[in-house]
Design a protein around this motif. Structure first.
Motif, PDB file in Angstrom:
ATOM      1  N   UNK A 164      33.538  28.918  29.786  1.00 53.69           N
ATOM      2  CA  UNK A 164      33.305  30.239  29.934  1.00 53.69           C
ATOM      3  C   UNK A 164      33.466  30.509  31.188  1.00 53.69           C
ATOM      4  N   UNK A 165      33.171  29.482  32.175  1.00 56.93           N
ATOM      5  CA  UNK A 165      32.953  30.022  33.489  1.00 56.93           C
ATOM      6  C   UNK A 165      34.427  29.810  34.324  1.00 56.93           C
ATOM      7  N   UNK A 166      35.418  28.855  33.626  1.00 56.36           N
ATOM      8  CA  UNK A 166      36.651  28.786  34.070  1.00 56.36           C
ATOM      9  C   UNK A 166      37.392  30.169  34.275  1.00 56.36           C
ATOM     10  N   UNK A 167      37.662  30.928  33.384  1.00 57.00           N
ATOM     11  CA  UNK A 167      38.512  32.220  33.272  1.00 57.00           C
ATOM     12  C   UNK A 167      38.093  33.282  34.379  1.00 57.00           C
ATOM     13  N   UNK A 168      36.386  33.055  34.703  1.00 57.12           N
ATOM     14  CA  UNK A 168      35.673  33.953  35.603  1.00 57.12           C
ATOM     15  C   UNK A 168      36.249  33.538  36.971  1.00 57.12           C
ATOM     16  N   UNK A 169      36.351  32.137  37.434  1.00 57.80           N
ATOM     17  CA  UNK A 169      36.557  31.545  38.516  1.00 57.80           C
ATOM     18  C   UNK A 169      38.262  31.952  38.903  1.00 57.80           C
ATOM     19  N   UNK A 170      39.117  31.910  37.915  1.00 55.03           N
ATOM     20  CA  UNK A 170      40.531  32.411  38.011  1.00 55.03           C
ATOM     21  C   UNK A 170      40.801  33.581  38.238  1.00 55.03           C
ATOM     22  N   UNK A 171      40.072  34.413  37.683  1.00 54.01           N
ATOM     23  CA  UNK A 171      40.244  35.880  37.814  1.00 54.01           C
ATOM     24  C   UNK A 171      39.683  36.224  39.409  1.00 54.01           C
ATOM     25  N   UNK A 172      38.496  35.552  39.771  1.00 51.63           N
ATOM     26  CA  UNK A 172      37.737  35.934  41.052  1.00 51.63           C
ATOM     27  C   UNK A 172      38.949  35.459  42.349  1.00 51.63           C
ATOM     28  N   UNK A 173      39.198  34.196  42.028  1.00 44.79           N
ATOM     29  CA  UNK A 173      39.986  33.643  43.280  1.00 44.79           C
ATOM     30  C   UNK A 173      41.351  34.450  43.399  1.00 44.79           C
ATOM     31  N   UNK A 174      41.863  34.708  42.129  1.00 46.38           N
ATOM     32  CA  UNK A 174      43.119  35.825  42.077  1.00 46.38           C
ATOM     33  C   UNK A 174      42.868  36.910  42.864  1.00 46.38           C
ATOM     34  N   UNK A 175      41.601  37.778  42.673  1.00 45.10           N
ATOM     35  CA  UNK A 175      41.345  38.872  43.136  1.00 45.10           C
ATOM     36  C   UNK A 175      41.075  38.842  44.829  1.00 45.10           C
ATOM     37  N   UNK A 176      40.583  37.679  45.325  1.00 47.96           N
ATOM     38  CA  UNK A 176      40.198  37.710  46.652  1.00 47.96           C
ATOM     39  C   UNK A 176      41.339  37.046  47.551  1.00 47.96           C
ATOM     40  N   UNK A 177      42.645  36.708  46.565  1.00 55.19           N
ATOM     41  CA  UNK A 177      43.719  36.415  47.548  1.00 55.19           C
ATOM     42  C   UNK A 177      43.709  34.801  47.866  1.00 55.19           C
ATOM     43  N   UNK A 178      43.171  34.053  47.214  1.00 62.76           N
ATOM     44  CA  UNK A 178      42.840  32.637  47.782  1.00 62.76           C
ATOM     45  C   UNK A 178      44.143  31.874  47.597  1.00 62.76           C
ATOM     46  N   UNK A 179      44.842  31.372  48.865  1.00 60.70           N
ATOM     47  CA  UNK A 179      45.904  30.772  48.872  1.00 60.70           C
ATOM     48  C   UNK A 179      45.908  29.245  48.859  1.00 60.70           C
TER      49      UNK A 179
END
Length: 308
Positions: free
Chosen positions: A129-144
């Motif tokens: 349940x945590x994984x999709x939240x992490x993926x979405x958040x990292x994409x939103x903050x522009x982590x490279x």
């Protein structure tokens, strides 16, 4: 050391003539960049420039405890935390650093990421349940780039935990198309072997012990440049260099500790520099000797009564 060279902070402290300020500069323990770390940083810069990737090109920086890995990881992340573009949103986190100290599970890693980004989550949530939240958040903050320090802790979980955390790492790389950089001890190499597919995705970069070579002498010169002493100590020349390499057993932490203690004593005693007699007067005991003493004490005390 053929030329007198001091860092700006060391020069300012020395020119002030104030011993308290000189001691303060020494106790700040500034990061000492050297050729080995320089090579690693260049590789990380290259990986950052390659974003987005196919998600299958990662880096593992490994070395013994005490080689300065964590400090280097934190410094690189801090330098690149925000993008170069001054118009970019403040929420952008280009390089994210997390430490897996004490964490052995995929769920724990995901919670670390959410915590580092200040995102709410339920302590009882599953990794799934945590994984999709992490993926979405990292994409939103522009982590490279994601830097995972103490990644060797993966090796200390049970078999199922090891496989799950490696699956999380592999998934983050695939889904976010960024480079994952692990920093850890050689145990990290063993941990990655649990998943041959992810093992092949990590390019290993070793931080070796210091020895009698040009890289070590360059490191000693760089370290000396941070010391506000009025005269050069020639740390990179014999017999001081030989003694430091032997006593430190090639560990960065021990060399820095020894040199900084020597500089403090030199200032307090009105000495212009560090020399071999001064270093020997510190009554230093190498790390292996200290560990052996602890083992002897534990054996003598009878560790069984503590359940060890």
């Amino acid at each position: 050391m053929t030329e007198r060279r001091l860092s700006p902070a060391a020069r300012a402290a020395l020119d002030s003539g104030d011993d308290a300020q000189r001691l303060q500069v020494i106790r700040r323990k500034p990061f000492v960049r050297h050729a080995v770390i320089g090579t690693i940083f260049e590789r990380l810069e290259e990986a950052l420039d390659d974003y987005p990737t196919e998600g299958d090109s990662h880096i593992l920086v490994y070395g013994l405890s005490g080689m300065g890995k964590s400090k280097a990881a934190e410094l690189f992340a801090e330098r690149h935390r925000h993008p170069d573009d001054p118009n970019a949103p403040a929420s952008v986190v280009q390089v994210l650093y997390v430490s897996m100290a004490g964490v052995t599970s995929g769920r724990g890693l995901l919670m670390l990421i959410l915590h580092k980004l200040g995102a709410p989550y339920s302590a009882g949530s599953s990794a799934e349940s945590l994984y999709p939240t992490v993926v979405s958040l990292l994409a939103r903050v522009g982590t490279k780039m994601l830097i995972i320090d103490e990644i060797h802790n993966v090796a200390f979980g049970n078999r199922l935990e090891r496989l799950k955390v490696l699956s999380v790492i592999k998934g983050l790389g695939n889904d976010l198309k960024f480079t994952i950089v692990g920093f850890g001890t050689p145990d990290a190499l063993r941990a990655l072997k649990w998943d041959p597919q992810i093992e092949r995705r990590f390019e290993p970069m070793r931080i070796p012990r210091w020895g009698r070579n040009v890289e070590t002498y360059g490191f000693l010169n760089s370290l000396e440049s941070t010391l506000p002493l009025s005269q050069p100590s020639f740390l990179s020349e014999d017999p001081v260099a030989d003694w430091l390499i032997d006593q430190s057993e090639g560990l960065t932490r021990e060399i820095v500790h020894l040199v900084r203690r020597g500089a403090v004593k030199a200032i307090r005693n009105g000495r212009a520099c560090i020399d071999l007699p001064l270093l020997k007067s510190l009554k230093y005991r190498p790390a292996s000797v200290r560990r052996a003493e602890i083992e002897r004490v534990l054996e003598a005390e009878g560790t069984d009564r503590f359940g060890l």
